[in-house]
Design a protein around this motif. Structure first.
Motif, PDB file in Angstrom:
ATOM      1  N   ARG A  77       0.834  -1.211   0.000  1.00 17.97           N
ATOM      2  CA  ARG A  77       0.000   0.000   0.000  1.00 17.97           C
ATOM      3  C   ARG A  77       0.865   1.257   0.000  1.00 17.97           C
ATOM      4  N   GLN A  78       1.949   1.223   0.749  1.00 18.65           N
ATOM      5  CA  GLN A  78       2.826   2.390   0.855  1.00 18.65           C
ATOM      6  C   GLN A  78       3.544   2.679  -0.463  1.00 18.65           C
ATOM      7  N   ARG A  79       4.073   1.657  -1.112  1.00 17.56           N
ATOM      8  CA  ARG A  79       4.832   1.914  -2.343  1.00 17.56           C
ATOM      9  C   ARG A  79       3.957   1.936  -3.595  1.00 17.56           C
ATOM     10  N   GLY A  80       2.734   1.371  -3.500  1.00 16.27           N
ATOM     11  CA  GLY A  80       1.800   1.443  -4.618  1.00 16.27           C
ATOM     12  C   GLY A  80       1.928   0.326  -5.636  1.00 16.27           C
ATOM     13  N   HIS A  81       2.718  -0.683  -5.350  1.00 12.98           N
ATOM     14  CA  HIS A  81       2.856  -1.823  -6.242  1.00 12.98           C
ATOM     15  C   HIS A  81       3.320  -3.037  -5.438  1.00 12.98           C
ATOM     16  N   ALA A  82       3.174  -4.201  -6.058  1.00 10.44           N
ATOM     17  CA  ALA A  82       3.531  -5.451  -5.389  1.00 10.44           C
ATOM     18  C   ALA A  82       4.558  -6.216  -6.211  1.00 10.44           C
ATOM     19  N   PHE A  83       5.336  -7.003  -5.508  1.00 12.28           N
ATOM     20  CA  PHE A  83       6.278  -7.906  -6.149  1.00 12.28           C
ATOM     21  C   PHE A  83       5.872  -9.337  -5.833  1.00 12.28           C
ATOM     22  N   ASP A  84       5.970 -10.207  -6.801  1.00  8.72           N
ATOM     23  CA  ASP A  84       5.872 -11.649  -6.570  1.00  8.72           C
ATOM     24  C   ASP A  84       7.289 -12.160  -6.700  1.00  8.72           C
ATOM     25  N   ARG A  85       7.787 -12.717  -5.620  1.00  5.49           N
ATOM     26  CA  ARG A  85       9.160 -13.202  -5.563  1.00  5.49           C
ATOM     27  C   ARG A  85       9.169 -14.733  -5.549  1.00  5.49           C
ATOM     28  N   GLU A  86       8.630 -15.312  -6.612  1.00 11.86           N
ATOM     29  CA  GLU A  86       8.507 -16.765  -6.732  1.00 11.86           C
ATOM     30  C   GLU A  86       7.601 -17.340  -5.642  1.00 11.86           C
TER      31      GLU A  86
ATOM     32  N   PHE B  44      10.525 -19.946 -10.062  1.00 10.07           N
ATOM     33  CA  PHE B  44      11.200 -19.447 -11.264  1.00 10.07           C
ATOM     34  C   PHE B  44      10.389 -18.403 -12.028  1.00 10.07           C
ATOM     35  N   VAL B  45       9.359 -17.817 -11.389  1.00  7.61           N
ATOM     36  CA  VAL B  45       8.568 -16.746 -12.008  1.00  7.61           C
ATOM     37  C   VAL B  45       8.470 -15.591 -11.020  1.00  7.61           C
ATOM     38  N   ARG B  46       8.785 -14.393 -11.503  1.00  4.84           N
ATOM     39  CA  ARG B  46       8.647 -13.175 -10.689  1.00  4.84           C
ATOM     40  C   ARG B  46       7.729 -12.209 -11.408  1.00  4.84           C
ATOM     41  N   CYS B  47       7.177 -11.271 -10.642  1.00  3.45           N
ATOM     42  CA  CYS B  47       6.145 -10.381 -11.180  1.00  3.45           C
ATOM     43  C   CYS B  47       6.196  -9.036 -10.472  1.00  3.45           C
ATOM     44  N   VAL B  48       5.731  -8.004 -11.176  1.00  2.00           N
ATOM     45  CA  VAL B  48       5.468  -6.683 -10.602  1.00  2.00           C
ATOM     46  C   VAL B  48       4.026  -6.355 -10.961  1.00  2.00           C
ATOM     47  N   ALA B  49       3.249  -5.875  -9.982  1.00  2.00           N
ATOM     48  CA  ALA B  49       1.832  -5.586 -10.221  1.00  2.00           C
ATOM     49  C   ALA B  49       1.437  -4.269  -9.561  1.00  2.00           C
ATOM     50  N   ALA B  50       0.429  -3.614 -10.143  1.00  7.22           N
ATOM     51  CA  ALA B  50      -0.100  -2.369  -9.594  1.00  7.22           C
ATOM     52  C   ALA B  50      -1.619  -2.362  -9.741  1.00  7.22           C
ATOM     53  N   PRO B  51      -2.302  -1.638  -8.847  1.00  5.07           N
ATOM     54  CA  PRO B  51      -3.762  -1.642  -8.846  1.00  5.07           C
ATOM     55  C   PRO B  51      -4.368  -0.726  -9.904  1.00  5.07           C
ATOM     56  N   ILE B  52      -5.515  -1.153 -10.404  1.00  2.00           N
ATOM     57  CA  ILE B  52      -6.333  -0.331 -11.298  1.00  2.00           C
ATOM     58  C   ILE B  52      -7.563   0.089 -10.496  1.00  2.00           C
ATOM     59  N   ARG B  53      -7.865   1.379 -10.542  1.00  2.00           N
ATOM     60  CA  ARG B  53      -8.989   1.938  -9.773  1.00  2.00           C
ATOM     61  C   ARG B  53     -10.096   2.396 -10.713  1.00  2.00           C
ATOM     62  N   ASN B  54     -11.327   2.269 -10.235  1.00  2.00           N
ATOM     63  CA  ASN B  54     -12.454   2.761 -11.023  1.00  2.00           C
ATOM     64  C   ASN B  54     -12.685   4.243 -10.716  1.00  2.00           C
ATOM     65  N   ALA B  55     -13.733   4.804 -11.280  1.00  2.00           N
ATOM     66  CA  ALA B  55     -14.001   6.238 -11.119  1.00  2.00           C
ATOM     67  C   ALA B  55     -14.179   6.638  -9.666  1.00  2.00           C
ATOM     68  N   SER B  56     -14.681   5.736  -8.827  1.00  2.00           N
ATOM     69  CA  SER B  56     -14.869   6.068  -7.410  1.00  2.00           C
ATOM     70  C   SER B  56     -13.598   5.849  -6.589  1.00  2.00           C
ATOM     71  N   GLY B  57     -12.545   5.349  -7.228  1.00  2.00           N
ATOM     72  CA  GLY B  57     -11.282   5.145  -6.533  1.00  2.00           C
ATOM     73  C   GLY B  57     -11.096   3.756  -5.960  1.00  2.00           C
ATOM     74  N   ARG B  58     -12.079   2.886  -6.131  1.00  2.00           N
ATOM     75  CA  ARG B  58     -11.995   1.529  -5.598  1.00  2.00           C
ATOM     76  C   ARG B  58     -11.099   0.672  -6.499  1.00  2.00           C
ATOM     77  N   VAL B  59     -10.185  -0.069  -5.879  1.00  2.00           N
ATOM     78  CA  VAL B  59      -9.347  -1.005  -6.618  1.00  2.00           C
ATOM     79  C   VAL B  59     -10.216  -2.188  -7.005  1.00  2.00           C
ATOM     80  N   PHE B  60     -10.269  -2.477  -8.300  1.00  2.00           N
ATOM     81  CA  PHE B  60     -11.097  -3.587  -8.758  1.00  2.00           C
ATOM     82  C   PHE B  60     -10.359  -4.516  -9.714  1.00  2.00           C
TER      83      PHE B  60
END
Length: 107
Positions: free
Chosen positions: A37-46, A51-67
C-alpha cells in the motif's frame, strides 16, 4: 488493497504454501500488505510459482476503488529483483493511465 476485515477473514482460513517462498505467516503477510500500500505496487518473488517473478499495480475505477490490476511477469533468471525495481514505475504508470481512462482522478 482489500479492506482489513476481508484480509483477516481470508487469512483465518489458512495460508497455503505454493512454493518455499510463499508467505504463510499472517504477520508477515500483513507487513507485506502495508509495504504494498505504501509503495503502490507489489512484487511476486517466486511465491506462487518457482522461477517466475512479477510486478503488479492496482487499477482503480471512477470512485477510486481497486477492482483490478495490471502486472508483468517473467522467468526469475531474467526478471531479477533489480529489473523488478526498474519495471515498477512503468507498471504503476500503466495502471494509473488505465485508471484515468476509467474515470479515476487522483487526489
Amino acid at each position: 488493497f482489500l479492506p482489513e476485515d476481508v484480509v483477516r477473514r481470508v487469512c483465518a482460513e489458512g495460508l497455503q504454501a505454493y512454493t518455499p517462498h510463499t508467505i504463510t505467516s499472517i504477520e508477515a503477510l500483513e507487513g507485506e500488505y502495508r509495504a504494498i500500500r505504501q509503495r503502490g505496487h507489489a512484487f511476486d518473488r517466486e511465491e506462487l510459482q518457482l522461477f517466475v517473478r512479477c510486478v503488479a499495480a492496482p487499477i482503480r475505477n471512477a470512485s477510486g476503488r481497486v477492482f483490478a490490476g495490471v502486472s508483468i511477469s517473467g522467468p526469475a533468471d531474467r526478471m531479477t529483483p533489480e529489473l523488478q525495481q526498474q519495471l515498477a514505475p512503468i507498471v504503476v504508470e500503466t495502471a494509473a493511465a488505465i485508471s484515468r481512462h476509467l474515470g479515476h482522478r487522483s487526489a
